[in-house]
Design an enzyme around this catalytic site. Sequence first.
Site, PDB file in Angstrom:
ATOM      1  N   TYR A 135       0.939  -1.235   0.020  1.00 20.22           N
ATOM      2  CA  TYR A 135      -0.274   0.003   0.144  1.00 20.22           C
ATOM      3  C   TYR A 135       0.868   1.200   0.123  1.00 20.22           C
ATOM      4  O   TYR A 135       0.455   2.480  -0.418  1.00 20.22           O
ATOM      5  CB  TYR A 135      -1.040   0.035   1.210  1.00 20.22           C
ATOM      6  CG  TYR A 135      -2.098  -0.490   1.075  1.00 20.22           C
ATOM      7  CD1 TYR A 135      -2.494  -1.799   0.614  1.00 20.22           C
ATOM      8  CD2 TYR A 135      -3.347   0.290   1.306  1.00 20.22           C
ATOM      9  CE1 TYR A 135      -3.731  -2.287   0.593  1.00 20.22           C
ATOM     10  CE2 TYR A 135      -4.727  -0.229   1.232  1.00 20.22           C
ATOM     11  CZ  TYR A 135      -4.993  -1.739   0.745  1.00 20.22           C
ATOM     12  OH  TYR A 135      -6.026  -2.070   0.616  1.00 20.22           O
ATOM     13  N   ASP A 246      -6.769  -6.354   4.022  1.00 17.20           N
ATOM     14  CA  ASP A 246      -7.891  -5.778   3.328  1.00 17.20           C
ATOM     15  C   ASP A 246      -8.892  -6.775   2.861  1.00 17.20           C
ATOM     16  O   ASP A 246     -10.091  -6.591   2.917  1.00 17.20           O
ATOM     17  CB  ASP A 246      -7.400  -4.697   2.261  1.00 17.20           C
ATOM     18  CG  ASP A 246      -8.416  -4.129   1.459  1.00 17.20           C
ATOM     19  OD1 ASP A 246      -9.231  -3.673   1.994  1.00 17.20           O
ATOM     20  OD2 ASP A 246      -8.262  -4.264   0.284  1.00 17.20           O
TER      21      ASP A 246
HETATM   22  C1  IPM Z   1     -10.436  -0.485   3.668  1.00 15.73           C
HETATM   23  C2  IPM Z   1     -10.568   0.084   2.469  1.00 15.73           C
HETATM   24  C3  IPM Z   1      -9.506   0.877   2.155  1.00 15.73           C
HETATM   25  C4  IPM Z   1      -8.405   0.183   2.085  1.00 15.73           C
HETATM   26  C5  IPM Z   1      -9.548   1.631   0.582  1.00 15.73           C
HETATM   27  C6  IPM Z   1     -10.980   2.844   0.753  1.00 15.73           C
HETATM   28  C7  IPM Z   1      -8.446   2.565   0.578  1.00 15.73           C
HETATM   29  O1  IPM Z   1     -11.057  -0.787   1.451  1.00 15.73           O
HETATM   30  O2  IPM Z   1     -10.585   0.147   4.665  1.00 15.73           O
HETATM   31  O3  IPM Z   1     -10.536  -1.781   3.729  1.00 15.73           O
HETATM   32  O4  IPM Z   1      -7.927  -0.367   1.004  1.00 15.73           O
HETATM   33  O5  IPM Z   1      -7.513  -0.148   3.178  1.00 15.73           O
HETATM   34 MG    MG Z   2     -11.028  -2.463   2.218  1.00 16.98          MG
END
Ligand code: IPM
Ligand code: MG
Length: 359
Positions: A135, A246
């Site tokens: 990320y 995620d």
């Molecule tokens: C989550 C969401 C986020 C992520 C997005 C909105 C950036 O999917 O909080 O799980 O990928 O972390």
């Molecule tokens: Mg998510």
Amino acid sequence: MKIAVLPGDGIGVEIVAEALKVLHCLDLRMELEEALVGGVAYAAHGHPLPEATLALAKSADAVLFGAVGDWKYDKLERHLRPEQAILGLRKNLGLFANFRPAICYEELTHASTLKPEIVAGLDLLIIRELTGDIYFGQPRGRRISPDGAFAGAPEAFDTMRYSRPEIERIAHVAFQAARKRSRKVLSVDKANVLETFQFWRDVVTEVHAQYPDVELEHMYVDNAAMQLVKAPKRLDVIVTGNMFGDILSDEAAMLTGSIGMLPSASLNDKNQGLYEPSHGSAPDIAGQGIANPLATILSAAMMLRFSLNQEAAAQRIEAAVKSVLKQGLRTADIHSAGTTRVSTKEMGDAVVAHLKAQG
Ligand code: IPM
Ligand code: MG
């Protein structure tokens, strides 16, 4: 106690309003300050995470967050998209430990797409590392491929990386959380393929030596994805990296009946936290008054527990949520025959009514 309130986009505004109603009726001394975040902040100030919003979040004990994102903004350059607001808050506040509990409430056993006997009584906790991994890893970008079979062709790349201290601190969080539960940790990785996650496995194993009273198991992420739908009740605390967390947390959400029920907490090493429902902004149903506010209300309970040291108030909210479910009230996402369908606002009002009735 200072709370930054960031409702954001889509259904964020409606669900945060219900959580605020619940907080207000608890009679706690709190200073609440609201600010724009996400697409609405971009529309007003040209940036999804304006300086003032970030400064407010940093100065608060806790952030109550709704959701960000709207198709309207999908064509913007990446750094201006609404999602950058939540990523920016996580990074800037150092919110590395993300708690995503998945609890299947007795009344909602039949709302899951899985067979009731698979999910009845489910209570697991995903602990997702939130500020590292692919990320945030640098370098990333687009370029002309310098080598390999497709040299000379345009390509894109991201970098998966984890440092030892990053893995150590999330491993400690997981082992300590397990001590308050069933003393079992499942660490999820992809050590069979990825260098980053072989290192993850090695470091988690090392940290485990300090927790002889906790059982540690390792599992590859593909198998973990399968076990989550095969026998989820065998799982308890799951610790994993940012991207696997995620994906697995959305999967776990479905075990509970609706992602509209799942709260989350993201903490830094000072116990400052950001609290948000695990679901997104759902622009398709925004403004219709049908969104489920319970995930946000339960996030407010987590906020009271983890960042504001108000365990009793947190338990009162959780009990009130159980009461409304027992009473048969359901928003559209969890509605089924024999239950009463209510709006976002009616659901919030019902939680407040149960809180007041607790005396
Ligand atoms: C989550 C969401 C986020 C992520 C997005 C909105 C950036 O999917 O909080 O799980 O990928 O972390
Ligand atoms: Mg998510």
